[in-house]
Design a protein around this motif. Structure first.
Motif, PDB file in Angstrom:
ATOM      1  N   ARG A  39     -46.643  29.153  48.184  1.00 34.81           N
ATOM      2  CA  ARG A  39     -47.353  28.203  48.426  1.00 34.81           C
ATOM      3  C   ARG A  39     -47.149  26.815  48.407  1.00 34.81           C
ATOM      4  O   ARG A  39     -47.365  26.374  47.273  1.00 34.81           O
ATOM      5  CB  ARG A  39     -48.900  28.698  48.268  1.00 34.81           C
ATOM      6  N   VAL A  40     -46.873  26.031  49.394  1.00 34.47           N
ATOM      7  CA  VAL A  40     -46.534  24.627  49.086  1.00 34.47           C
ATOM      8  C   VAL A  40     -47.312  23.895  49.993  1.00 34.47           C
ATOM      9  O   VAL A  40     -47.525  24.384  51.299  1.00 34.47           O
ATOM     10  CB  VAL A  40     -44.894  24.391  49.283  1.00 34.47           C
ATOM     11  N   ASP A  41     -47.676  22.635  49.522  1.00 36.29           N
ATOM     12  CA  ASP A  41     -48.208  21.493  50.447  1.00 36.29           C
ATOM     13  C   ASP A  41     -47.354  20.525  50.646  1.00 36.29           C
ATOM     14  O   ASP A  41     -46.893  19.763  49.328  1.00 36.29           O
ATOM     15  CB  ASP A  41     -49.594  21.465  49.867  1.00 36.29           C
ATOM     16  N   LEU A  42     -46.716  20.117  51.607  1.00 34.18           N
ATOM     17  CA  LEU A  42     -45.878  19.058  51.677  1.00 34.18           C
ATOM     18  C   LEU A  42     -46.153  17.913  52.628  1.00 34.18           C
ATOM     19  O   LEU A  42     -45.405  17.826  53.691  1.00 34.18           O
ATOM     20  CB  LEU A  42     -44.211  19.889  52.225  1.00 34.18           C
ATOM     21  N   PRO A  43     -47.153  17.291  52.257  1.00 33.01           N
ATOM     22  CA  PRO A  43     -47.604  16.063  53.179  1.00 33.01           C
ATOM     23  C   PRO A  43     -46.380  14.994  53.630  1.00 33.01           C
ATOM     24  O   PRO A  43     -46.697  14.447  54.514  1.00 33.01           O
ATOM     25  CB  PRO A  43     -48.857  15.492  52.472  1.00 33.01           C
ATOM     26  N   ALA A  44     -45.452  14.796  52.568  1.00 30.80           N
ATOM     27  CA  ALA A  44     -44.775  13.761  52.816  1.00 30.80           C
ATOM     28  C   ALA A  44     -43.871  14.069  53.985  1.00 30.80           C
ATOM     29  O   ALA A  44     -42.932  13.411  54.487  1.00 30.80           O
ATOM     30  CB  ALA A  44     -43.884  13.503  51.639  1.00 30.80           C
ATOM     31  N   THR A  45     -43.621  15.180  54.454  1.00 29.31           N
ATOM     32  CA  THR A  45     -42.481  15.963  55.354  1.00 29.31           C
ATOM     33  C   THR A  45     -43.384  15.561  56.776  1.00 29.31           C
ATOM     34  O   THR A  45     -42.810  15.988  57.767  1.00 29.31           O
ATOM     35  CB  THR A  45     -42.314  17.231  55.236  1.00 29.31           C
ATOM     36  N   LEU A  70     -36.787  41.934  53.070  1.00 32.97           N
ATOM     37  CA  LEU A  70     -38.224  41.804  53.771  1.00 32.97           C
ATOM     38  C   LEU A  70     -39.127  40.888  53.039  1.00 32.97           C
ATOM     39  O   LEU A  70     -39.735  39.950  53.558  1.00 32.97           O
ATOM     40  CB  LEU A  70     -38.806  43.179  54.246  1.00 32.97           C
ATOM     41  N   PRO A  71     -39.252  41.137  51.852  1.00 30.97           N
ATOM     42  CA  PRO A  71     -40.130  40.078  51.003  1.00 30.97           C
ATOM     43  C   PRO A  71     -39.517  38.680  50.982  1.00 30.97           C
ATOM     44  O   PRO A  71     -40.432  37.629  51.180  1.00 30.97           O
ATOM     45  CB  PRO A  71     -39.994  40.903  49.367  1.00 30.97           C
ATOM     46  N   SER A  72     -38.263  38.648  50.748  1.00 31.34           N
ATOM     47  CA  SER A  72     -37.862  37.140  50.956  1.00 31.34           C
ATOM     48  C   SER A  72     -37.850  36.367  52.107  1.00 31.34           C
ATOM     49  O   SER A  72     -38.050  35.256  52.357  1.00 31.34           O
ATOM     50  CB  SER A  72     -36.142  37.218  50.755  1.00 31.34           C
ATOM     51  N   LEU A  73     -37.699  37.540  53.287  1.00 31.30           N
ATOM     52  CA  LEU A  73     -37.916  36.884  54.555  1.00 31.30           C
ATOM     53  C   LEU A  73     -39.595  36.446  54.789  1.00 31.30           C
ATOM     54  O   LEU A  73     -39.760  35.159  55.424  1.00 31.30           O
ATOM     55  CB  LEU A  73     -37.621  38.152  55.824  1.00 31.30           C
ATOM     56  N   ALA A  74     -40.515  37.007  54.089  1.00 28.68           N
ATOM     57  CA  ALA A  74     -41.797  36.619  53.944  1.00 28.68           C
ATOM     58  C   ALA A  74     -42.099  35.260  53.383  1.00 28.68           C
ATOM     59  O   ALA A  74     -42.531  34.556  53.712  1.00 28.68           O
ATOM     60  CB  ALA A  74     -42.752  37.616  53.409  1.00 28.68           C
ATOM     61  N   HIS A  75     -41.356  35.106  52.084  1.00 29.56           N
ATOM     62  CA  HIS A  75     -41.264  34.081  51.517  1.00 29.56           C
ATOM     63  C   HIS A  75     -40.641  32.897  52.088  1.00 29.56           C
ATOM     64  O   HIS A  75     -41.105  31.488  52.048  1.00 29.56           O
ATOM     65  CB  HIS A  75     -40.377  34.367  50.294  1.00 29.56           C
ATOM     66  N   LEU A  76     -39.569  32.983  53.101  1.00 28.82           N
ATOM     67  CA  LEU A  76     -39.233  31.859  53.887  1.00 28.82           C
ATOM     68  C   LEU A  76     -40.080  31.469  54.843  1.00 28.82           C
ATOM     69  O   LEU A  76     -40.259  30.296  55.366  1.00 28.82           O
ATOM     70  CB  LEU A  76     -37.893  32.499  54.730  1.00 28.82           C
ATOM     71  N   THR A  77     -40.837  32.492  55.527  1.00 30.41           N
ATOM     72  CA  THR A  77     -41.813  32.164  56.481  1.00 30.41           C
ATOM     73  C   THR A  77     -42.945  31.243  55.999  1.00 30.41           C
ATOM     74  O   THR A  77     -43.606  30.342  56.611  1.00 30.41           O
ATOM     75  CB  THR A  77     -42.348  33.592  57.068  1.00 30.41           C
ATOM     76  N   GLU A  78     -43.189  31.866  54.651  1.00 29.57           N
ATOM     77  CA  GLU A  78     -44.548  31.128  54.004  1.00 29.57           C
ATOM     78  C   GLU A  78     -43.968  29.667  53.676  1.00 29.57           C
ATOM     79  O   GLU A  78     -44.865  28.606  53.453  1.00 29.57           O
ATOM     80  CB  GLU A  78     -44.677  31.927  52.662  1.00 29.57           C
ATOM     81  N   ALA A  79     -42.729  29.572  53.184  1.00 24.54           N
ATOM     82  CA  ALA A  79     -42.446  27.973  52.629  1.00 24.54           C
ATOM     83  C   ALA A  79     -42.442  27.213  53.943  1.00 24.54           C
ATOM     84  O   ALA A  79     -42.822  26.140  54.041  1.00 24.54           O
ATOM     85  CB  ALA A  79     -41.048  28.287  51.995  1.00 24.54           C
ATOM     86  N   LEU A  80     -41.854  27.681  55.362  1.00 25.80           N
ATOM     87  CA  LEU A  80     -41.819  26.977  56.307  1.00 25.80           C
ATOM     88  C   LEU A  80     -43.305  26.773  56.951  1.00 25.80           C
ATOM     89  O   LEU A  80     -43.466  25.384  57.766  1.00 25.80           O
ATOM     90  CB  LEU A  80     -41.117  27.607  57.359  1.00 25.80           C
ATOM     91  N   ALA A  81     -44.230  27.255  56.491  1.00 25.19           N
ATOM     92  CA  ALA A  81     -45.505  27.282  56.933  1.00 25.19           C
ATOM     93  C   ALA A  81     -46.055  25.926  56.326  1.00 25.19           C
ATOM     94  O   ALA A  81     -47.126  25.391  57.202  1.00 25.19           O
ATOM     95  CB  ALA A  81     -46.469  28.357  56.665  1.00 25.19           C
TER      96      ALA A  81
END
Length: 532
Positions: free
Chosen positions: A331-337, A482-493
């Motif tokens: 779970r990341v919040d990246l307002p600078a992007t 599949l868990p790592s695929l979920a992690h990638l999707t979460e990070a890109l969110a």
């Protein structure tokens, strides 16, 4: 004849540094088509290497009946090799040509053996998997490997294994780099294989075509009848029951703790009353002494009884929690992007790529673009050209091989190198959000598993200075469980900039919210509404 079964008995293996992987593993895999699933680092590739004999177990055995074929995740092929060398045909072809020209020796006939039709069989298999330009001309078997795309190389590797006519086929991420058309061909060829197939893949569609799912978790294998969707249904039902059991156990724990506190209050009152009676000497000493003794005995029993119940409740809660799977999320919040609608990101006007097509591309605002197209058309080349021409905003690239690290430095040191102005405390806090907590951030990059490398690479990209507002992702789902695929999707969110993603995974593209689909063809880029 019955289909072959892979038998694993008392399999024990540890790495040279003493890290255990398997301790007395027993399992039988097959007959049929099996999907081997488990988190990155669970030991799937290690098990494959033990099955093939690349690694030797310290105890136990693996029995594989007949011949086996092994399509590796990383084929490890030299780019200077010819197609016929990859297929294992070079020696036979030379012997055949000498025999056909009348200069063949007895040794040439021994080399050929019964494989007189090997070229025809190879060409037929190449055609079935879509490599028609090679299949159309036997002379194409002389082509060099560096003229093929990554997806074509994977298909070539599969043909090489099938030509050996194996009884057991091991497939490690076989759909990596394949476009949808190539995937469909691979599905068909694998489905028609009559022996035992053991597949490691993050491709849900491929896993939904297996007969059995074998889950490798905590050094043990558990078998589930049915495909991956059925496996997910069973696991979710078990996890819902486990969550309910944890809720009940926590409720009981609170109840027992509350009763222990109430018992202690009651005992304290009794003791204070007894002491008051003693101090005031309102009863005979012998009576007060006996009452005090009985109160102490009663207090001890009551206290021990409640303490015992609390400990039992705590142990039960711990047991129930162990049944829960680790579902940690990034779970990341990246307002600078953040990019704003209409903000210019990049522009290419009639740019001719080295591989042939001429492209025009304009990206603005926080667009999420899927770049599709057949294998070998030049999608990776286009990403490199975008970098070369220079986007108008800070950007970062996630390459297929995740080769963005200094392998001799830790995860923390690699991330710190991309964010020189960030404090150590801030970097560690951010790494924790990418699931690198405590000592995990100090592990050397070279020792990371595939999923860990992905999370570390994402941390490097997303925490870099200046914050990237454009991400170029080249087949980011390759080699992921599949868990790592979920992690990638979460990070890109949590990323609020623009994305250009080369991927043939339609579900992943939908999950990350793709807003435009562009297909690269021989004539350039065209808008595409469908999945490629």
């Amino acid at each position: 004849m019955s289909m072959p079964v892979i038998s694993i008995s008392d399999l024990t293996f540890a790495w040279p540094d003493g890290t255990p992987v398997f301790d007395g593993l027993d399992a039988q895999l097959g007959p049929g088509h099996i999907g081997l699933v488990g988190s990155n680092g669970a030991g799937k590739s290690t098990l494959f290497r033990l099955v093939t004999g690349e690694l030797r177990a310290s105890r136990g055995s693996v029995s594989v009946p007949g011949r086996f074929g092994y399509l590796r995740q990383d084929l490890g092929l030299a780019t200077g090799q010819r197609v016929d060398e990859v297929l294992g045909l070079a020696g036979i072809r030379k012997a055949l040509h000498r025999i056909e020209s009348g200069t063949g020796s007895e040794a040439d006939f021994e080399i050929v053996g019964s494989a007189w039709d090997i070229e025809e069989r190879a060409v037929a298999l190449l055609g079935r998997l879509g490599l028609h330009y090679i299949a159309s001309d036997v002379a194409q078997l002389d082509r060099r490997l560096d003229t093929l795309s990554g997806g074509e190389t994977v298909l070539l590797g599969l043909v090489a294994e099938l030509l050996r006519e194996p009884d057991v086929l091991l497939l490690d991420e076989p759909t990596n780099n394949l476009d949808q058309v190539a995937r469909e061909r691979l599905y068909e060829v694998v489905a028609q294989f009559s022996g035992t197939v053991l597949t490691v893949s993050h491709d849900r569609e491929l896993l939904d075509r297996v007969d059995t799912v074998a889950e490798l978790r905590q050094g043990e294998i558990r078998l589930f009848g049915g495909n991956f969707t059925e496996y997910e249904r069973i696991i979710e039902a078990e996890q819902e029951a486990a969550r309910a059991a944890v809720r009940d156990a926590r409720s009981d724990m609170r109840k027992q703790s509350r009763e222990l506190v109430e018992a202690r209050i009651k005992l304290d009152r009794r003791l204070r009353y007894g002491q008051k009676m003693w101090d005031q000497k309102r009863e005979p000493k012998i009576v007060m002494a006996e009452r005090k003794r009985q109160a102490q005995v009663s207090a001890g029993k009551l206290r021990n009884n409640h303490i015992g119940k609390v400990e039992e409740a705590r142990d039960h809660l711990s047991d129930m929690q162990e049944r829960l799977r680790d579902d940690r999320e990034i779970r990341v919040d990246l307002p600078a992007t953040r990019l704003y609608p209409g903000q210019d990101v990049l522009e290419l006007n009639e740019v001719r790529l080295a591989c042939g097509p001429t492209v025009t591309l304009k990206v603005s605002g926080p667009e999420r673009i899927a770049l599709t197209g057949r294998n070998g058309i030049g999608k990776t080349t286009l990403l490199h050209r975008i970098q070369q021409d220079g986007p108008q905003v800070p950007w970062r690239m996630l390459p297929q091989r995740l080769d963005v690290f200094d392998e001799e430095k830790s995860v923390f040191e690699n991330v710190a190198a991309t964010a020189p102005h960030a404090s150590a405390e801030r970097i560690r806090a951010q790494l924790a959000r990418f699931l690198f907590r405590g000592g995990d951030a100090d592990v050397l990059a070279g020792a990371l598993s595939g999923g860990e490398r992905l999370r570390a690479a994402l941390a490097m990209l997303l925490l870099a200075e200046p914050a990237p507002k454009l991400l170029l992702l080249d087949e980011p789902t390759n080699n992921l469980d599949l868990p790592s695929l979920a992690h990638l999707t979460e990070a890109l969110a949590g990323f609020q900039g623009a994305l250009i993603v080369v991927s043939h995974d339609p579900r992943f593209l939908t999950d990350i919210g793709v807003t435009r689909r562009l297909e690269l063809t021989g004539d350039g880029l065209v808008e595409s509404a469908g999945e490629q």
